[in-house]
Scaffold this motif. Sequence first.
Motif, PDB file in Angstrom:
ATOM      1  N   ILE A  81       0.815  -1.224   0.000  1.00 57.29           N
ATOM      2  CA  ILE A  81       0.000   0.000   0.000  1.00 57.29           C
ATOM      3  C   ILE A  81       0.843   1.267   0.000  1.00 57.29           C
ATOM      4  O   ILE A  81       0.304   2.372  -0.056  1.00 57.29           O
ATOM      5  CB  ILE A  81      -0.995   0.021   1.176  1.00 57.29           C
ATOM      6  N   GLY A  82       2.155   1.139   0.078  1.00 54.15           N
ATOM      7  CA  GLY A  82       3.009   2.317   0.062  1.00 54.15           C
ATOM      8  C   GLY A  82       4.411   1.983   0.515  1.00 54.15           C
ATOM      9  O   GLY A  82       4.739   0.818   0.754  1.00 54.15           O
ATOM     10  N   GLN A  83       5.219   3.045   0.619  1.00 54.80           N
ATOM     11  CA  GLN A  83       6.585   2.867   1.083  1.00 54.80           C
ATOM     12  C   GLN A  83       7.110   4.176   1.648  1.00 54.80           C
ATOM     13  O   GLN A  83       6.559   5.244   1.388  1.00 54.80           O
ATOM     14  CB  GLN A  83       7.482   2.374  -0.041  1.00 54.80           C
ATOM     15  N   VAL A  84       8.177   4.090   2.422  1.00 54.49           N
ATOM     16  CA  VAL A  84       8.828   5.275   2.956  1.00 54.49           C
ATOM     17  C   VAL A  84       9.449   6.027   1.779  1.00 54.49           C
ATOM     18  O   VAL A  84      10.192   5.450   0.996  1.00 54.49           O
ATOM     19  CB  VAL A  84       9.919   4.896   3.990  1.00 54.49           C
ATOM     20  N   THR A  85       9.097   7.301   1.661  1.00 57.56           N
ATOM     21  CA  THR A  85       9.614   8.101   0.552  1.00 57.56           C
ATOM     22  C   THR A  85      10.782   8.991   0.964  1.00 57.56           C
ATOM     23  O   THR A  85      11.493   9.508   0.113  1.00 57.56           O
ATOM     24  CB  THR A  85       8.501   8.981  -0.051  1.00 57.56           C
ATOM     25  N   LYS A  86      10.952   9.174   2.274  1.00 61.41           N
ATOM     26  CA  LYS A  86      12.062  10.001   2.760  1.00 61.41           C
ATOM     27  C   LYS A  86      12.376   9.594   4.195  1.00 61.41           C
ATOM     28  O   LYS A  86      11.483   9.395   4.997  1.00 61.41           O
ATOM     29  CB  LYS A  86      11.696  11.472   2.696  1.00 61.41           C
ATOM     30  N   TYR A  87      13.662   9.463   4.499  1.00 63.26           N
ATOM     31  CA  TYR A  87      14.116   9.154   5.858  1.00 63.26           C
ATOM     32  C   TYR A  87      14.827  10.365   6.442  1.00 63.26           C
ATOM     33  O   TYR A  87      15.623  11.019   5.764  1.00 63.26           O
ATOM     34  CB  TYR A  87      15.075   7.963   5.869  1.00 63.26           C
ATOM     35  N   SER A  88      14.556  10.673   7.696  1.00 64.99           N
ATOM     36  CA  SER A  88      15.304  11.695   8.412  1.00 64.99           C
ATOM     37  C   SER A  88      15.078  11.517   9.902  1.00 64.99           C
ATOM     38  O   SER A  88      13.945  11.348  10.344  1.00 64.99           O
ATOM     39  CB  SER A  88      14.857  13.099   8.009  1.00 64.99           C
ATOM     40  N   ASN A 143       5.050  10.144   3.369  1.00 58.86           N
ATOM     41  CA  ASN A 143       5.479   8.883   3.971  1.00 58.86           C
ATOM     42  C   ASN A 143       6.929   8.927   4.427  1.00 58.86           C
ATOM     43  O   ASN A 143       7.735   8.096   4.054  1.00 58.86           O
ATOM     44  CB  ASN A 143       5.291   7.744   2.956  1.00 58.86           C
ATOM     45  N   PHE A 144       7.276   9.897   5.274  1.00 55.83           N
ATOM     46  CA  PHE A 144       8.636   9.944   5.783  1.00 55.83           C
ATOM     47  C   PHE A 144       8.710   9.135   7.076  1.00 55.83           C
ATOM     48  O   PHE A 144       7.715   8.881   7.738  1.00 55.83           O
ATOM     49  CB  PHE A 144       9.095  11.393   5.990  1.00 55.83           C
ATOM     50  N   SER A 145       9.915   8.708   7.411  1.00 55.50           N
ATOM     51  CA  SER A 145      10.123   7.935   8.634  1.00 55.50           C
ATOM     52  C   SER A 145      11.385   8.411   9.332  1.00 55.50           C
ATOM     53  O   SER A 145      12.352   8.784   8.683  1.00 55.50           O
ATOM     54  CB  SER A 145      10.263   6.443   8.304  1.00 55.50           C
ATOM     55  N   ASN A 146      11.356   8.374  10.656  1.00 56.35           N
ATOM     56  CA  ASN A 146      12.563   8.652  11.422  1.00 56.35           C
ATOM     57  C   ASN A 146      13.171   7.349  11.945  1.00 56.35           C
ATOM     58  O   ASN A 146      14.105   7.365  12.723  1.00 56.35           O
ATOM     59  CB  ASN A 146      12.283   9.620  12.571  1.00 56.35           C
TER      60      ASN A 146
END
Length: 111
Positions: free
Chosen positions: A13-20, A28-31
């Motif tokens: 259904i989706g994915q992480v598009t940016k990590y920080s 869809n960012f993730s830390n």
Amino acid sequence: MKDEYVKEIDEEIGQVTKYSDMEQYAGNFSNVYKKGTKYYSIKGINKNDYIAVEVGSGKYKKAVRESEYIFADHSNGNINEGKFADKAVNVLFIFTLGVFVIVFIVIKVKR
């Protein structure tokens, strides 16, 4: 995230598009998870309640959807940080204005 693994995933259904781990971003960012980490629906469970996050090859952890993430977007002058941040800015403004007025009165009285 739950400390619970999921065995029966349904569809991507989706994915992480940016990590920080320093900045916040919309979307869809993730830390925690790197860019490209995929999200899946779980068989028999509403994806608005829980999803599965791929944490390794063939391993998926259950994630709870508690509420919508509130993102502060300063790029176009809009601030969406919630009521607490708005009140903090107002208090800071009033405090600064009060200090300015007191300094102005002290200077006038000394003359």
